[in-house]
Design a protein around this motif. Sequence first.
Motif, short mmCIF file in Angstrom:
data_model
loop_
_atom_site.label_atom_id
_atom_site.label_comp_id
_atom_site.label_asym_id
_atom_site.label_seq_id
_atom_site.Cartn_x
_atom_site.Cartn_y
_atom_site.Cartn_z
N GLN A 34 25.60 -15.66 -13.62
CA GLN A 34 25.10 -14.50 -14.34
C GLN A 34 25.70 -14.46 -15.73
O GLN A 34 26.60 -15.23 -16.06
CB GLN A 34 25.44 -13.20 -13.60
CG GLN A 34 26.93 -12.85 -13.60
CD GLN A 34 27.20 -11.48 -13.01
OE1 GLN A 34 26.53 -11.03 -12.11
NE2 GLN A 34 28.20 -10.80 -13.56
N GLU A 57 15.38 -15.19 -16.42
CA GLU A 57 15.90 -15.16 -15.06
C GLU A 57 15.02 -15.97 -14.12
O GLU A 57 15.51 -16.69 -13.25
CB GLU A 57 16.00 -13.71 -14.57
CG GLU A 57 17.09 -12.90 -15.26
CD GLU A 57 17.14 -11.46 -14.78
OE1 GLU A 57 18.25 -10.90 -14.68
OE2 GLU A 57 16.06 -10.88 -14.52
N ARG A 63 21.25 -14.44 -13.44
CA ARG A 63 21.02 -13.00 -13.47
C ARG A 63 21.63 -12.42 -14.75
O ARG A 63 22.79 -12.70 -15.08
CB ARG A 63 21.65 -12.33 -12.25
CG ARG A 63 21.32 -10.83 -12.13
CD ARG A 63 21.72 -10.32 -10.77
NE ARG A 63 23.15 -10.25 -10.61
CZ ARG A 63 23.87 -9.15 -10.83
NH1 ARG A 63 23.27 -8.04 -11.24
NH2 ARG A 63 25.17 -9.16 -10.65
#
Length: 356
Positions: A34, A57, A63
Amino acid sequence: MGMRERMRRLIVGLFPLLGFVGVVGGGSSVAAEQLVLNSYGGPYEEIIRSRIIEPFEAETGIRVVYDAVGSSSQDYAKIKATGGRPGFDVVVMTAAQALQGCQEGLLQELPVDVIGELAALSPRLSDAAGPCGAVHEVQYMSLLYRTDHVEGVPSSWNLLLEPALSGRVILPTFQNVMAVNLLQVMSHMNGGGLVDDLDPGFAAMASVARQSIGFEQSSALLDSYIRDGSVWAMPFWNGRAQLLVDSGAPVDYVRPAEGTIPLIATLSVPVGAENKDAAYRFIDFFLRKSSQEAWVEGYRVSSARSDITVPEELLSRQISEAELDQLLLPDLTVMATRMPEWSERWDRDVVSAARR
């Protein structure tokens, strides 16, 4: 369902929220890749989510945690206060902060061999932002006005000083670089400079402040005043102004004859970012041709790429690289050193003059 099974389902359900993937009961858990993106709220957030974040994404599996807190100057202050470890991996600021952050060793020099799309940007605009800033959009400060209250098409920033607009003007706070740019334009109009001899600018801004109903920091808050009709004129970035026009609000915007200052917006990575590889992938994705076309169409701004297709209705209202010479271009490096002094004087001379 037994207690153990209910607990297992609860734990599994929490894993996406905690940023982990893995197997519960006997398997190992690993952190999902992420990155934390610090940027702006309001329409900006809605557009960047749909046009950039969600496609990124979907393509990468990374993420993006969105952090819509602070203005550019406040974000940089946080980077400085934490020694380059502010808790976010990519930050949206302006070329002025990107240059300052490079000089102070708080922002990462972007690796051109990793972020290949940097090579597609205008060299002139890239040079203006320095090696720590990737130029993802270009705007300019426009004069936004209510077409149902302002007669004709204004051509001068002096509209903000018209007696008929007393109590119908609002200004950005100094933490919004738009306030600094308006100060510089007013200085230039009245015989002063853009980074030196700003006395005429401060005097003019004090007069505008006496016309105003106050100050707001964010663009999202500023546009609410002109949208509901309590304000009839104000400075505003042209991309955001175009969004208001597109919404059907009785507004329009112009580039006044005295000139204006471009906003060179950048993506930067703090030196202490925890997810640099993901940050570089995000910047590369944002700068690619298809992403820039999606961003220009959605946010109504200009791009630092010259090879993109721009919607016909936007062409005449944007600035091209060839037009940069027609704009007022303050020395951003000098600006960075003068800002603390200007901020104190703004509070003393401009805020104190505002209507009570």
